[in-house]
Design a protein around this motif. Structure first.
Motif, short mmCIF file in Angstrom:
data_model
loop_
_atom_site.label_atom_id
_atom_site.label_comp_id
_atom_site.label_asym_id
_atom_site.label_seq_id
_atom_site.Cartn_x
_atom_site.Cartn_y
_atom_site.Cartn_z
N LEU A 31 86.76 75.55 80.67
CA LEU A 31 86.53 76.90 81.16
C LEU A 31 87.75 77.79 80.98
O LEU A 31 87.64 79.02 80.96
CB LEU A 31 86.14 76.85 82.64
CG LEU A 31 84.75 76.29 82.94
CD1 LEU A 31 84.54 76.17 84.44
CD2 LEU A 31 83.67 77.16 82.33
N PRO A 71 88.57 80.18 76.94
CA PRO A 71 88.51 81.60 76.55
C PRO A 71 89.82 82.34 76.82
O PRO A 71 90.34 83.03 75.94
CB PRO A 71 87.36 82.15 77.40
CG PRO A 71 86.49 80.99 77.65
CD PRO A 71 87.41 79.82 77.80
N TYR A 105 87.76 86.40 73.76
CA TYR A 105 87.57 86.02 75.16
C TYR A 105 86.10 86.09 75.57
O TYR A 105 85.55 85.14 76.15
CB TYR A 105 88.41 86.90 76.07
CG TYR A 105 88.23 86.57 77.52
CD1 TYR A 105 88.93 85.53 78.11
CD2 TYR A 105 87.31 87.26 78.32
CE1 TYR A 105 88.75 85.20 79.44
CE2 TYR A 105 87.12 86.94 79.65
CZ TYR A 105 87.85 85.91 80.20
OH TYR A 105 87.65 85.56 81.51
N GLU A 111 83.68 83.02 76.41
CA GLU A 111 83.18 83.01 77.78
C GLU A 111 81.66 82.95 77.81
O GLU A 111 81.05 82.40 78.73
CB GLU A 111 83.67 84.24 78.53
CG GLU A 111 83.39 84.18 80.02
CD GLU A 111 83.82 85.44 80.75
OE1 GLU A 111 84.43 85.33 81.82
OE2 GLU A 111 83.54 86.54 80.24
N LYS A 146 87.68 93.00 83.51
CA LYS A 146 87.02 92.85 82.20
C LYS A 146 86.26 94.12 81.83
O LYS A 146 86.30 94.56 80.66
CB LYS A 146 86.07 91.64 82.24
CG LYS A 146 86.78 90.31 82.21
CD LYS A 146 85.84 89.14 82.13
CE LYS A 146 85.25 88.82 83.47
NZ LYS A 146 84.49 87.55 83.47
N THR A 190 78.01 88.72 80.64
CA THR A 190 78.82 88.04 81.65
C THR A 190 78.37 88.37 83.07
O THR A 190 78.64 87.62 84.00
CB THR A 190 80.30 88.42 81.49
OG1 THR A 190 80.46 89.82 81.72
CG2 THR A 190 80.82 88.07 80.11
N SER A 247 82.76 80.25 86.72
CA SER A 247 83.84 81.24 86.74
C SER A 247 84.31 81.38 88.17
O SER A 247 83.59 81.05 89.11
CB SER A 247 83.35 82.59 86.20
OG SER A 247 82.38 83.15 87.06
#
Length: 542
Positions: free
Chosen positions: A108, A111, A167, A171, A201, A267, A295
């Protein structure tokens, strides 16, 4: 055999984890190459397009030199990436090293790891192409602004989009691979990984989509207008070449913006969609549903909270299913709905106590195997508990083959003595059927039969949660319960004996035989007991 299977499973998930690592490296290399190509096209068609034709040979040489150095930097960056990931790769290749939890956390983190590695590579490229040339003798006599524009192209055109894309793509990919290769139950909590919040993000993507293209186009346009004004660039060349440069940058901005928007939307939407599906399963009663938490951002914390909520619901149902076998549904519901009900303490209530115990149990089971003894006890308790719950009683405890039950607490029963007596009569009525059942199920007992003595008493007791904060139970304390146990010891098999407080409440419906002047251990005065012969609407319970 189990150990061999465990080793096979460990080898399988380690193999899958290695595939994930090499896949991440491959994606990183591919996206860095694409970023380098985009940057190359920027210099080849935008920067060159805005210069006069006489500089094309010199610029072409510089672009070739740029391509070679960029390729060398990409190779170096990915080599460094392999070196940095080598400890993880070594652990995965060893038979007894990395655990599943450590491996999931490492995957995890890929990324952020790959994005950081690419950031370092692009930073090196910016230094090589945009900063060092400013201080090299070769560039001091010439237009040093070319190095600055190279820095601008790397820092605003190729680098940011490449790093963010790496990324977001990884992800998006890694959670799916991890869910496929690792058990869901180990993904229920927030993983120990590098934390990048959803807000950060989204801000990064919005800035890339909105700020970077506008800044680059504005810089180039203003710079070329300045060159036109100072006579260093022909106005006709400006009108001919500027639309292409702006169109290229806008196309790049729209294409990358569309891709980044889709990735950042995924995401957020994909975990929420999974949460919605899981909540629908929970609504339908499936409390085994678990959402993988991959996450530690705001969404991950929310999903972990939802998993804890489901775990709490499972524990609640476990309490209801387990203790509901021993307590009445009213008691279980009260314990679940009222937080204060689980606190230590109690209250004084008038309740009726029923104590039942098998006679001859030890002699009958002396030669039985332990598992058969337990089976016999469970068959007995299953029948009796059902009857007690039927009349509104609660099971306070089992003492081997004995039962202690309460009537009138925690839920008030106006005729608790009547309910307890009728319950006792029905329990005795079930004994012939029970003996018939065990003779068929447990032929090891032979022709032996079991009998049961039951005592019923009534009085004021302190009832509530008894114990400590670490161990508590719902129970009762007081002299009436001690009397009930003393009377039960005096009760022969197949009989029911009640005390005077109970008799006063049920005398209209029973025929009894008086037992006077009975001395009970721990009681100073003699008491009067009553043996139940029959209920007036029934035959003799004996």
């Amino acid at each position: 055999m189990i150990r061999e299977q465990h080793e096979v499973n460990a080898a399988q998930w380690k193999k899958h984890a290695l595939h994930c690592v090499f896949l991440a490296l491959s994606f990183t290399l591919v996206f860095n190459i694409l970023g380098a190509i985009v940057t190359f096209f920027y210099f080849a068609f935008v920067e060159v397009g805005l210069e006069s034709a006489r500089n094309l040979p010199e610029t072409g040489t510089k672009l070739t030199y740029f391509a070679l150095r960029a390729g060398a930097i990409l190779v170096a960056v990915n080599a460094v990436g392999m070196v940095m990931l080598s400890p993880l790769i070594k652990r995965l290749r060893k038979k007894s090293s990395a655990t599943q939890g450590e491996t999931v956390s490492s995957l995890l983190n890929l990324p952020a790891h790959m994005a950081g590695l690419s950031l370092a590579g692009w930073a090196v490229a910016a230094i090589v192409f945009g900063i060092i040339p400013i201080f090299v003798d070769e560039f001091r006599a010439g237009p040093w602004h070319r190095a600055t524009r190279s820095l601008l192209g790397i820092a605003l055109v190729g680098g940011p989009f490449t790093i963010v894309s790496i990324y977001l793509v990884l992800e998006r990919i890694m959670p799916g691979l991890i869910q496929r290769f690792f058990p869901v139950d180990m993904l229920a909590g927030v993983p120990k990984t590098f934390r990048i919040s959803v807000l950060f993000k989204m801000i990064a993507v919005m800035l890339l989509i909105g700020l970077v293209p506008v800044s680059v186009v504005s810089h180039l346009t203003l710079h070329e207008i300045h060159l036109v004004q100072t006579g260093k660039l022909d106005f006709e060349d400006f009108l001919t070449r500027m639309p292409f440069a702006v169109g290229f940058l806008l196309f790049l901005a729209v294409a990358s913006g569309l891709v980044l928007s889709i990735l950042i939307a995924h995401t957020v939407t994909l975990p929420l969609r999974a949460a919605g599906t899981t909540m629908e399963r929970i609504r339908e009663g499936d409390l085994n549903a678990t959402i993988p938490v991959l996450s530690n951002d705001e969404i991950g914390l929310m999903l972990a909270g939802l998993n804890r909520m489901v775990e709490g619901l499972r524990e609640r149902d476990t309490i209801r299913d387990t203790f509901g076998m021993y307590l009445s549904p009213d008691v279980v519901t009260r314990l679940l709905r009222s937080p204060e009900s689980v606190n230590l303490g109690g209250q004084l209530k008038e309740i009726t106590i029923l104590v039942a115990d098998l006679r001859g149990f030890t002699a009958c089971t002396a030669n039985l195997k332990p598992e058969l003894v337990l089976k016999l006890v469970n068959m007995y308790l299953e029948r009796m508990v059902e009857i007690i719950l039927k009349y509104g009683g609660i099971i306070d405890e089992f003492t081997g083959d004995g039962i202690l039950a309460f009537f009138g607490a925690p839920k008030y029963l106006p005729d608790s003595q009547m309910a307890a007596l009728r319950c006792a009569v029905e329990m005795q009525e079930q004994m012939p059927e029970f003996n018939k059942e065990i003779s068929q199920t447990l032929p090891e007992l032979g022709s032996r039969e079991l009998s049961m003595g039951i005592a019923v008493n009534s009085g004021e007791l302190v009832v509530g949660n008894i114990g400590s904060e670490k161990r508590k139970k719902y129970g009762a304390v007081g002299v009436p319960i001690n009397i009930a146990f003393r009377v039960e010891k005096l009760t022969p098999g197949n009989q029911i004996i009640i005390t005077e407080p109970v008799y006063e409440k049920v005398r209209e419906i029973v025929q009894t035989e008086i037992i006077e002047d009975v001395s009970l251990k721990g009681i100073d005065t003699a008491v009067t007991l009553y043996r139940i012969l029959r209920l007036k609407d029934q035959s003799d319970p004996r």
